[in-house]
Design a protein around this motif. Structure first.
Motif, PDB file in Angstrom:
ATOM      1  N   LEU A 117     -64.415 -34.354 -55.229  1.00 49.08           N
ATOM      2  CA  LEU A 117     -64.656 -34.633 -56.593  1.00 49.08           C
ATOM      3  C   LEU A 117     -65.993 -35.571 -56.192  1.00 49.08           C
ATOM      4  N   GLY A 118     -66.337 -35.834 -55.146  1.00 52.17           N
ATOM      5  CA  GLY A 118     -67.766 -36.331 -54.768  1.00 52.17           C
ATOM      6  C   GLY A 118     -67.648 -37.919 -54.927  1.00 52.17           C
ATOM      7  N   VAL A 119     -66.286 -38.706 -54.564  1.00 49.50           N
ATOM      8  CA  VAL A 119     -66.337 -40.073 -54.635  1.00 49.50           C
ATOM      9  C   VAL A 119     -65.911 -40.503 -53.516  1.00 49.50           C
ATOM     10  N   ARG A 139     -64.415 -39.445 -63.379  1.00 47.38           N
ATOM     11  CA  ARG A 139     -64.320 -38.368 -64.479  1.00 47.38           C
ATOM     12  C   ARG A 139     -65.373 -37.569 -64.847  1.00 47.38           C
ATOM     13  N   LYS A 140     -66.514 -38.404 -64.751  1.00 48.22           N
ATOM     14  CA  LYS A 140     -67.867 -37.260 -64.824  1.00 48.22           C
ATOM     15  C   LYS A 140     -68.001 -36.301 -63.868  1.00 48.22           C
ATOM     16  N   ASN A 141     -67.669 -36.515 -62.590  1.00 45.39           N
ATOM     17  CA  ASN A 141     -67.708 -35.552 -61.511  1.00 45.39           C
ATOM     18  C   ASN A 141     -66.883 -34.285 -62.014  1.00 45.39           C
ATOM     19  N   PHE A 142     -65.673 -34.802 -62.510  1.00 41.58           N
ATOM     20  CA  PHE A 142     -64.469 -33.987 -62.495  1.00 41.58           C
ATOM     21  C   PHE A 142     -65.057 -32.905 -63.847  1.00 41.58           C
ATOM     22  N   LEU A 143     -65.547 -33.417 -64.804  1.00 43.24           N
ATOM     23  CA  LEU A 143     -65.870 -32.642 -65.968  1.00 43.24           C
ATOM     24  C   LEU A 143     -67.204 -31.639 -65.626  1.00 43.24           C
ATOM     25  N   LEU A 144     -67.836 -32.028 -64.775  1.00 42.84           N
ATOM     26  CA  LEU A 144     -69.098 -31.087 -64.366  1.00 42.84           C
ATOM     27  C   LEU A 144     -68.678 -30.274 -63.379  1.00 42.84           C
ATOM     28  N   ASN A 174     -58.510 -29.887 -60.727  1.00 46.80           N
ATOM     29  CA  ASN A 174     -57.702 -30.575 -61.462  1.00 46.80           C
ATOM     30  C   ASN A 174     -56.582 -31.214 -60.989  1.00 46.80           C
ATOM     31  N   LYS A 175     -55.943 -30.785 -59.666  1.00 50.84           N
ATOM     32  CA  LYS A 175     -54.802 -31.487 -59.145  1.00 50.84           C
ATOM     33  C   LYS A 175     -55.605 -32.562 -58.353  1.00 50.84           C
ATOM     34  N   ALA A 176     -56.676 -32.558 -57.897  1.00 51.85           N
ATOM     35  CA  ALA A 176     -57.562 -33.791 -57.259  1.00 51.85           C
ATOM     36  C   ALA A 176     -57.725 -34.811 -58.040  1.00 51.85           C
TER      37      ALA A 176
END
Length: 289
Positions: A117-119, A139-144, A174-176
Motif C-alpha cells: 500500500l506504499g506506506v 486510503r488514497k493509495n488503496f483506492l488507486l 483489500n486485506k492489507a
C-alpha cells in the motif's frame, strides 16, 4: 549464542565429571574457556543465571531485529513477468513492457502490507513497517490500487489468467488495507512480523488493570440509560488514545515486549468500547478476558 552453547557444553562436562576436575580453580578446557578463570563451585550458578537471562529475554530480545528481514538487507530488485518472462520491478502490478502489460500474480510472501500500500518509513528508498502511518494517504493509495486491479476491468480479457490474477490482487490489497487501517490489527500485524502472536483471548497480566476492566463491565451491566453508557464510552476512548501513544513509542524503539503488553490492553479496551456500542437495557455484557 555460540558462547552460551560453549558454556553449556563445558558445564555438562564439569558436572558429569567426564574429565577429572580439581576442587580449586579450573584451568583446564583451555580451548573452551580461553581467558576465563572459573571457580568450580560457581560454575552451576553461572550456568543457571545464563539460562534465566536467556528465558527472560527469549520473548522480546531475540525478536528485536527480526524486522531486518523486511528491511531488504538482500535487495529485491526484480521478478519475472509470468507471460513474457521479462524482468519487472519487484513491486510492480503490471508488466513494464508496452507490448505485454499484463497484470501480475500476487506479491511474494516477504512483501509486507506496508509495501503493497506504499506506506511506512522510508529508509534508503525502501519502505519499512512503522506503526505511525498517514491514514489519509493509506486510503488514497488503496483506492488507486483497487482501480488498477479491479476484476471487472479484466472480465473481458481473452486470457482468463489475467482476470484470476486481478481477483487475487484485489483481495490481497483489500486485506492489507483492512489490517493497516485499524490500530489494533496493525499492532498485531507488526508483532506477527516479529514472530509474536496475540490471540483473541490473550490473558491480561496486569491485575490492577484487570480489576478495572471487571469494574467497567459491572458498571455497564448496572447502567440504566444511554447517558451512563456514554460516560463509559468516553472513558474507554481516552484509554484507547493513551494506549495508542504507548504503542507508537514501543514500536519506534523496537520494544516488542511493551508493544505486546500494550496491544493486549488495547484489545480489552476495544472490547469495552464495542460493548458500549452494543449496549441495550438488560442485555448481557460480553467482555472476554
Amino acid at each position: 549464542m555460540f558462547r552460551f552453547i560453549i558454556k553449556s557444553f563445558a558445564f555438562q562436562k564439569l558436572r558429569n565429571n567426564i574429565i577429572p576436575i580439581p576442587k580449586r580453580t579450573v584451568t583446564s578446557f583451555s580451548s573452551l574457556f580461553i581467558g576465563y578463570n572459573i571457580q568450580y563451585n560457581n560454575i552451576q550458578n553461572i550456568f543457571s543465571k545464563t539460562i534465566l537471562r536467556t528465558r527472560q529475554n527469549n520473548v522480546c530480545s531475540k525478536n528485536k531485529y527480526l524486522l531486518s528481514r523486511y528491511n531488504h538487507d538482500i535487495p529485491r530488485v526484480h521478478r519475472n513477468c509470468w507471460k513474457c518472462n521479462s524482468e519487472i520491478d519487484y513491486l510492480s502490478i503490471h508488466c513494464n513492457r508496452k507490448d505485454c502489460g499484463v497484470i501480475q500474480n500476487v506479491f511474494p510472501n516477504d512483501v509486507t502490507y506496508f509495501e503493497i500500500l506504499g506506506v511506512g518509513k522510508k529508509v534508503n528508498g525502501q519502505l519499512q513497517p512503522t506503526y505511525d502511518i498517514d491514514s489519509d494517504q493509506l486510503r488514497k493509495n488503496f483506492l488507486l490500487l483497487q482501480q488498477r486491479v479491479h476484476p471487472d476491468s479484466y472480465s473481458t480479457k481473452e486470457d482468463r489468467q489475467e482476470y484470476n490474477y486481478a481477483s487475487q490482487q484485489s483481495s490481497l490489497i483489500n486485506k492489507a488495507y483492512q489490517v493497516l487501517r485499524d490500530p489494533l490489527s496493525r499492532a498485531k500485524y507488526m508483532l506477527k512480523l516479529n514472530n509474536i502472536s496475540i490471540s483473541e483471548s490473550e490473558s491480561l497480566q496486569d491485575q490492577e488493570l484487570l480489576m478495572e476492566i471487571l469494574d467497567v463491565r459491572e458498571q455497564l451491566e448496572e447502567a440504566t440509560n444511554e447517558n451512563n453508557v456514554k460516560v463509559i464510552k468516553n472513558e474507554s476512548e481516552d484509554k484507547i488514545n493513551n494506549i495508542l501513544a504507548e504503542l507508537s513509542q514501543a514500536f519506534s524503539s523496537n520494544d516488542f515486549c511493551m508493544a505486546k503488553e500494550s496491544t493486549v490492553k488495547l484489545q480489552y479496551w476495544y472490547n469495552i468500547r464495542n460493548a458500549t456500542i452494543d449496549w441495550q437495557p438488560g442485555k448481557r455484557i460480553e467482555i472476554y478476558h
